[in-house]
Write a protein that holds these residues in place. Structure first.
Motif, PDB file in Angstrom:
ATOM      1  N   HIS A  11      40.863  28.096  35.030  1.00  0.00           N
ATOM      2  CA  HIS A  11      39.676  28.055  35.891  1.00  0.00           C
ATOM      3  C   HIS A  11      40.013  27.900  37.368  1.00  0.00           C
ATOM      4  CE1 HIS A  11      37.036  27.948  32.454  1.00  0.00           C
ATOM      5  NE2 HIS A  11      37.677  26.902  31.955  1.00  0.00           N
ATOM      6  N   ALA A  12      41.226  28.235  37.780  1.00  0.00           N
ATOM      7  CA  ALA A  12      41.662  28.018  39.162  1.00  0.00           C
ATOM      8  C   ALA A  12      40.791  28.739  40.186  1.00  0.00           C
ATOM      9  CB  ALA A  12      43.113  28.442  39.328  1.00  0.00           C
ATOM     10  N   HIS A  13      40.156  29.811  39.805  1.00  0.00           N
ATOM     11  CA  HIS A  13      39.338  30.595  40.739  1.00  0.00           C
ATOM     12  C   HIS A  13      37.934  30.019  40.942  1.00  0.00           C
ATOM     13  CE1 HIS A  13      38.252  32.000  36.751  1.00  0.00           C
ATOM     14  NE2 HIS A  13      37.090  32.411  37.267  1.00  0.00           N
ATOM     15  N   GLY A  50      40.163  23.077  30.933  1.00  0.00           N
ATOM     16  CA  GLY A  50      40.221  24.457  30.460  1.00  0.00           C
ATOM     17  C   GLY A  50      41.597  24.911  30.029  1.00  0.00           C
ATOM     18  N   GLY A  51      42.628  24.192  30.437  1.00  0.00           N
ATOM     19  CA  GLY A  51      43.983  24.531  30.029  1.00  0.00           C
ATOM     20  C   GLY A  51      44.654  25.550  30.943  1.00  0.00           C
ATOM     21  N   TYR A  52      45.760  26.070  30.440  1.00  0.00           N
ATOM     22  CA  TYR A  52      46.581  26.999  31.202  1.00  0.00           C
ATOM     23  C   TYR A  52      46.585  28.374  30.549  1.00  0.00           C
ATOM     24  CZ  TYR A  52      48.493  22.777  33.332  1.00  0.00           C
ATOM     25  OH  TYR A  52      48.621  21.588  33.994  1.00  0.00           O
ATOM     26  N   SER A  53      46.841  29.392  31.368  1.00  0.00           N
ATOM     27  CA  SER A  53      46.986  30.750  30.869  1.00  0.00           C
ATOM     28  C   SER A  53      48.344  30.858  30.175  1.00  0.00           C
ATOM     29  CB  SER A  53      46.918  31.742  32.031  1.00  0.00           C
ATOM     30  OG  SER A  53      47.327  33.014  31.608  1.00  0.00           O
TER      31      SER A  53
END
Length: 118
Positions: A14-16, A3-6
Protein backbone atom coordinates in the motif's frame (compact mmCIF):
# COMPACT_ATOMS: atom_id res chain seq x y z
CA UNK A 1 3.54 -3.13 7.56
CA UNK A 2 -0.18 -2.76 7.01
CA UNK A 3 -1.14 -4.98 4.08
CA UNK A 4 2.22 -6.71 3.92
CA UNK A 5 4.90 -6.72 1.26
CA UNK A 6 4.91 -7.47 -2.45
CA UNK A 7 6.41 -10.90 -3.15
CA UNK A 8 7.94 -9.70 -6.42
CA UNK A 9 9.93 -6.66 -5.32
CA UNK A 10 9.68 -6.63 -1.50
CA UNK A 11 8.07 -3.20 -1.22
CA UNK A 12 5.01 -2.34 0.85
CA UNK A 13 1.81 -3.20 -1.01
CA UNK A 14 0.00 0.00 0.00
CA UNK A 15 3.00 2.35 -0.35
CA UNK A 16 1.20 4.44 -2.98
CA UNK A 17 -1.84 5.20 -0.78
CA UNK A 18 -2.09 8.45 1.21
CA UNK A 19 -3.26 6.63 4.35
CA UNK A 20 -0.12 4.47 4.24
CA UNK A 21 2.07 7.57 4.05
CA UNK A 22 0.20 9.01 7.04
CA UNK A 23 0.85 5.71 8.85
CA UNK A 24 4.58 5.84 8.15
CA UNK A 25 4.97 9.48 9.23
CA UNK A 26 2.85 9.16 12.39
CA UNK A 27 4.48 5.88 13.34
CA UNK A 28 7.92 7.47 13.00
CA UNK A 29 6.85 10.47 15.11
CA UNK A 30 5.38 8.14 17.76
CA UNK A 31 8.47 5.95 18.04
CA UNK A 32 11.02 8.76 17.97
CA UNK A 33 9.16 10.96 20.44
CA UNK A 34 8.67 7.97 22.75
CA UNK A 35 12.42 7.37 22.78
CA UNK A 36 13.08 11.05 23.57
CA UNK A 37 10.47 10.93 26.36
CA UNK A 38 12.17 7.94 27.90
CA UNK A 39 15.54 9.67 27.77
CA UNK A 40 14.09 12.89 29.24
CA UNK A 41 12.61 10.97 32.16
CA UNK A 42 15.82 9.04 32.74
CA UNK A 43 17.95 12.19 32.63
CA UNK A 44 15.52 14.12 34.84
CA UNK A 45 15.88 11.46 37.56
CA UNK A 46 19.59 10.77 37.02
CA UNK A 47 20.44 12.54 40.28
CA UNK A 48 17.34 12.64 42.56
CA UNK A 49 18.86 15.42 44.66
CA UNK A 50 19.03 17.59 41.51
CA UNK A 51 15.73 16.64 39.86
CA UNK A 52 15.42 18.51 36.56
CA UNK A 53 11.83 19.70 36.30
CA UNK A 54 12.39 21.22 32.85
CA UNK A 55 13.26 17.84 31.34
CA UNK A 56 10.34 16.24 33.12
CA UNK A 57 7.85 18.81 31.78
CA UNK A 58 9.29 18.57 28.26
CA UNK A 59 9.01 14.79 28.46
CA UNK A 60 5.41 15.09 29.63
CA UNK A 61 4.44 17.26 26.66
CA UNK A 62 6.31 15.04 24.22
CA UNK A 63 4.57 12.01 25.71
CA UNK A 64 1.24 13.54 24.66
CA UNK A 65 2.63 14.00 21.14
CA UNK A 66 3.74 10.36 21.12
CA UNK A 67 0.32 9.14 22.24
CA UNK A 68 -1.52 11.22 19.65
CA UNK A 69 0.86 10.07 16.90
CA UNK A 70 0.30 6.48 17.99
CA UNK A 71 -3.47 6.97 17.68
CA UNK A 72 -3.07 8.44 14.19
CA UNK A 73 -0.74 5.62 13.20
CA UNK A 74 -3.20 2.99 14.40
CA UNK A 75 -6.15 4.62 12.65
CA UNK A 76 -4.21 4.94 9.38
CA UNK A 77 -3.08 1.29 9.52
CA UNK A 78 -6.64 0.10 10.15
CA UNK A 79 -7.94 2.30 7.33
CA UNK A 80 -5.35 1.02 4.85
CA UNK A 81 -6.05 -2.63 5.59
CA UNK A 82 -9.78 -2.66 6.42
CA UNK A 83 -11.42 0.12 4.34
CA UNK A 84 -11.23 -1.69 0.99
CA UNK A 85 -13.12 -4.65 2.51
CA UNK A 86 -15.37 -3.26 5.29
CA UNK A 87 -15.52 0.51 5.03
CA UNK A 88 -17.96 1.06 7.93
CA UNK A 89 -15.61 -0.76 10.33
CA UNK A 90 -12.67 1.40 9.30
CA UNK A 91 -14.69 4.56 9.89
CA UNK A 92 -15.93 3.22 13.23
CA UNK A 93 -12.34 2.65 14.39
CA UNK A 94 -11.40 6.14 13.21
CA UNK A 95 -14.35 7.62 15.13
CA UNK A 96 -13.23 5.87 18.31
CA UNK A 97 -9.64 7.06 17.77
CA UNK A 98 -10.72 10.64 17.19
CA UNK A 99 -12.96 10.57 20.28
CA UNK A 100 -10.20 9.22 22.53
CA UNK A 101 -8.34 12.53 23.16
CA UNK A 102 -11.66 14.27 23.86
CA UNK A 103 -12.61 11.51 26.30
CA UNK A 104 -9.25 11.80 28.08
CA UNK A 105 -9.71 15.56 28.32
CA UNK A 106 -13.20 15.18 29.77
CA UNK A 107 -12.25 12.44 32.26
CA UNK A 108 -8.79 13.57 33.35
CA UNK A 109 -9.27 17.28 32.85
CA UNK A 110 -6.96 20.03 31.76
CA UNK A 111 -3.93 19.02 33.92
CA UNK A 112 -3.17 16.18 31.50
CA UNK A 113 -2.47 18.64 28.70
CA UNK A 114 -0.87 21.43 30.70
CA UNK A 115 1.05 20.19 33.74
CA UNK A 116 1.41 22.39 36.78
CA UNK A 117 4.75 24.18 36.77
CA UNK A 118 6.83 24.04 39.90
Amino acid sequence: MPGGYSHTDGTAIHAHRAAFKIFVISDTVAVCSSVVVLLCFLWAWQDPSKFQMGLFLFGHMLDIVACLAMLISFMAAVYVTIAPIVQWLAYFVIAIGVATPAFVFLVAGRPVFSPVEV
